[in-house]
Design a protein around this motif. Structure first.
Motif, PDB file in Angstrom:
ATOM      1  N   HIS A 109      80.660  87.841  71.781  1.00 29.39           N
ATOM      2  CA  HIS A 109      79.949  88.941  72.416  1.00 29.39           C
ATOM      3  C   HIS A 109      80.074  90.175  71.524  1.00 29.39           C
ATOM      4  CE1 HIS A 109      80.373  87.222  76.786  1.00 29.39           C
ATOM      5  NE2 HIS A 109      79.562  86.516  76.023  1.00 29.39           N
ATOM      6  N   ASP A 111      78.723  94.087  71.229  1.00 25.97           N
ATOM      7  CA  ASP A 111      78.085  95.148  72.000  1.00 25.97           C
ATOM      8  C   ASP A 111      77.725  96.331  71.122  1.00 25.97           C
ATOM      9  OD1 ASP A 111      78.593  93.504  74.095  1.00 25.97           O
ATOM     10  OD2 ASP A 111      79.959  94.850  75.160  1.00 25.97           O
ATOM     11  N   ARG A 456      66.844  84.754  76.785  1.00 28.95           N
ATOM     12  CA  ARG A 456      67.679  83.605  76.450  1.00 28.95           C
ATOM     13  C   ARG A 456      66.934  82.645  75.534  1.00 28.95           C
ATOM     14  NH1 ARG A 456      69.586  81.692  82.417  1.00 28.95           N
ATOM     15  NH2 ARG A 456      67.337  81.406  82.586  1.00 28.95           N
ATOM     16  N   ALA A 460      71.944  81.235  73.119  1.00 28.95           N
ATOM     17  CA  ALA A 460      72.002  82.643  72.716  1.00 28.95           C
ATOM     18  C   ALA A 460      71.398  83.516  73.805  1.00 28.95           C
ATOM     19  CB  ALA A 460      71.270  82.851  71.390  1.00 28.95           C
ATOM     20  N   ARG A 461      71.943  84.730  73.938  1.00 25.72           N
ATOM     21  CA  ARG A 461      71.444  85.676  74.924  1.00 25.72           C
ATOM     22  C   ARG A 461      71.405  87.074  74.316  1.00 25.72           C
ATOM     23  NH1 ARG A 461      75.125  85.161  80.179  1.00 25.72           N
ATOM     24  NH2 ARG A 461      76.722  85.609  78.630  1.00 25.72           N
ATOM     25  N   LEU A 462      70.394  87.834  74.705  1.00 29.52           N
ATOM     26  CA  LEU A 462      70.313  89.247  74.375  1.00 29.52           C
ATOM     27  C   LEU A 462      70.207  89.993  75.696  1.00 29.52           C
ATOM     28  CD1 LEU A 462      70.111  91.524  72.299  1.00 29.52           C
ATOM     29  CD2 LEU A 462      67.618  91.215  72.317  1.00 29.52           C
ATOM     30  N   ARG A 492      73.828  93.819  74.257  1.00 35.52           N
ATOM     31  CA  ARG A 492      74.800  92.776  73.882  1.00 35.52           C
ATOM     32  C   ARG A 492      74.090  91.579  73.278  1.00 35.52           C
ATOM     33  NH1 ARG A 492      79.252  90.819  78.033  1.00 35.52           N
ATOM     34  NH2 ARG A 492      80.213  92.686  77.115  1.00 35.52           N
ATOM     35  N   ALA A 493      74.579  91.125  72.138  1.00 30.74           N
ATOM     36  CA  ALA A 493      74.146  89.876  71.535  1.00 30.74           C
ATOM     37  C   ALA A 493      75.249  88.846  71.759  1.00 30.74           C
ATOM     38  CB  ALA A 493      73.864  90.076  70.055  1.00 30.74           C
TER      39      ALA A 493
END
Length: 497
Positions: A109, A111, A456, A460-462, A492-493
């Protein structure tokens, strides 16, 4: 060569029908002396109780052929045994422990806080920590190692972050015993929303999640919002504590029981340690019935009881203090002051407890995805172990904490998600302050609106989140209470592996 192979396959088929009922010698004798079959079945009918001395053998099944087939089967059995041994050796060789396969996973994570109103280009005078929050930060990067050996399961998780400077520390380390042996390992959050067809029990010891409520146990890798609520961060900071935990369930019922040190790794006073011999008893009882094909409900009741710790003071000696009031550099009798010493005060314990209830409703929305509505409420006494450390001995009274939150998330197909959450936490419901000549109640509660949007792709999520905080502990230039401006916007990546 091909004729030999065809002959071998034919012999295998013959042996399959005859092995176990006819011996090789009988097969050889019968092949030579078998009479020709009769044209009429009536004249050759045999009563059911009569067993012919020489049952007919399959054609082309001589004694030499049977012996050859036995040798082929024996060779194949040896080859299978050798292959099995090689597979077992390969599994041991590929495992670092040499005992069982190891699974490595983790997530990262990162930020970027674009704006936080309380941020200052300054340092804290007492801790020397920077007060600037508008920065990039490695919020958490974790590597998890699991080994499942059937009856026994082991987990080790290491955490790296730069929240208070670069640091590497153990986050989760536990040894578990599972029954039945084929039970898949699960943590508190995983058992709360699932049902099982057979009962199971998982007993774990080590550095593990405190089994209280839902927000405390929800995993960072799956939580849609950036951080836990203020209530969870204050009552059980960073969730993990040392102790013993029992998880189990059957059908739609699940339970969790923990005997913990009572000093989570995020505590301000004694993180990861235990200054007293008393242990905290924590539990959660839950049900997760299926209401329909697209609707699922999970409800839980949690409790905690234990004893906190108030640190005593060391004895002090009498002191002579000189205050140069006229700043002439000359010691005068009127500038001397004697401060009497004080005896030591012993450390003390105090009672603390908490009761809470949580609920989550999962609804499948056609063409969109899952809608999740969540809520939790907690009433506690002398339990705050975060920023507002509860110490009733120093305060000369008990401190009552109260917190709750509600929230909802909606999937927008598998590619996106949106959510909103509102949480309130009061660290001292009986707080008061002196104003002029009157003692008036004081509002010490904190509340936060969190608005989240997520994109999503695979693992992976942004995430983009705006937090609107209402902090009643602020002060204006005259010293009067006011709301502290502390809103923030964070990107957040995140990626799991």
């Amino acid at each position: 060569m091909r004729d030999r192979q065809r002959r071998t396959f034919a012999l295998i088929a013959v042996l399959t029908s005859l092995v176990g009922t006819v011996s090789p010698r009988a097969l050889a004798d019968d092949a030579e002396s078998a009479p020709a079959p009769a044209e009429s079945t009536a004249s050759t009918e045999v009563p059911p109780t009569h067993v012919p001395p020489n049952p007919p053998a399959a054609p082309n099944a001589s004694a030499s052929d049977v012996e050859e087939l036995k040798r082929v089967l024996a060779a194949q059995q040896r080859q299978l045994a050798e292959l099995q041994t090689r597979v077992e050796r390969t599994e041991r060789a590929t495992s670092p422990s040499g005992l069982a396969p190891v699974v490595v996973s983790g997530f990262v994570h990162v930020d970027w806080t674009l704006m936080r109103q309380s941020s200052q280009d300054e340092v804290n005078a007492s801790t020397r920590e920077p007060l600037n929050e508008d920065r990039f930060v490695l919020r958490r990067g974790r590597i998890r190692i699991d080994t499942d050996q059937g009856l026994v399961h082991g987990t080790l998780t290491l955490d790296a972050n730069t929240v208070h400077g670069p640091q590497l520390r153990p986050w989760n380390a536990e040894v578990s015993v599972k029954w039945p042996q084929n039970t898949a390992y699960r943590g508190p959050a995983a058992i709360q929303g699932a049902s099982t067809e057979s009962p199971f029990v998982i007993v774990s010891a080590g550095l593990l999640t405190t089994p209280f409520g839902f927000d405390v146990t929800e995993l960072e890798a799956t939580r849609p919002f950036l951080e836990r609520t203020t209530m969870a961060n204050e009552l059980v900071p960073q969730s993990f504590d040392l102790g013993l935990r029992i998880l189990g369930g059957y059908k739609f019922f699940n339970y969790a029981l923990g005997i913990m040190n009572g000093d989570p790794i995020g505590e301000r006073t004694f993180p990861g340690r235990d200054p007293n011999k008393s242990k905290d008893l924590v539990f959660r009882l839950g049900v997760a019935p299926l209401i329909g094909d697209r609707v699922r409900l999970a409800v839980g009741l949690s409790g905690l009881t234990g004893r906190g710790f108030h640190e005593g003071t060391a004895p002090t000696k009498d002191q002579l203090v000189w205050r140069d009031q006229n700043e002439d550099g000359i010691v005068q009798q009127t500038e001397l002051q004697s401060i009497a010493g004080s005896p030591a005060t012993p450390s003390e314990g105090f009672e603390r407890f908490a009761m809470g209830a949580d609920a989550r409703l999962h609804v499948g929305i056609p063409a969109l995805g899952e809608l999740v509505v969540r809520g939790e409420i907690v009433r506690a006494k002398n339990l705050d172990r975060g920023t507002f450390t509860a110490d009733p001995v120093a305060a000369s009274r008990d401190l009552r904490e109260f917190g709750w939150y509600v929230g909802a998330t909606q999937e927008i197909t598998r590619w996106a998600m949106i959510g909103v959450r509102y949480d309130v936490y009061d660290p001292d419901a009986d707080a008061s302050e002196q104003r002029a000549f009157a003692l008036v109640p004081k509002d010490s509660s904190l509340s936060t609106w969190s608005f989240m949007a997520m994109a999503r792709w695979k693992t992976a999520r942004l995430v983009a989140e705006y937090d609107k905080r209402t902090n009643a502990l602020g002060r204006d230039v005259s010293g009067a209470p006011t709301t502290l401006a502390d809103d923030s916007f964070t990107l957040r990546a995140a990626v799991a592996f």
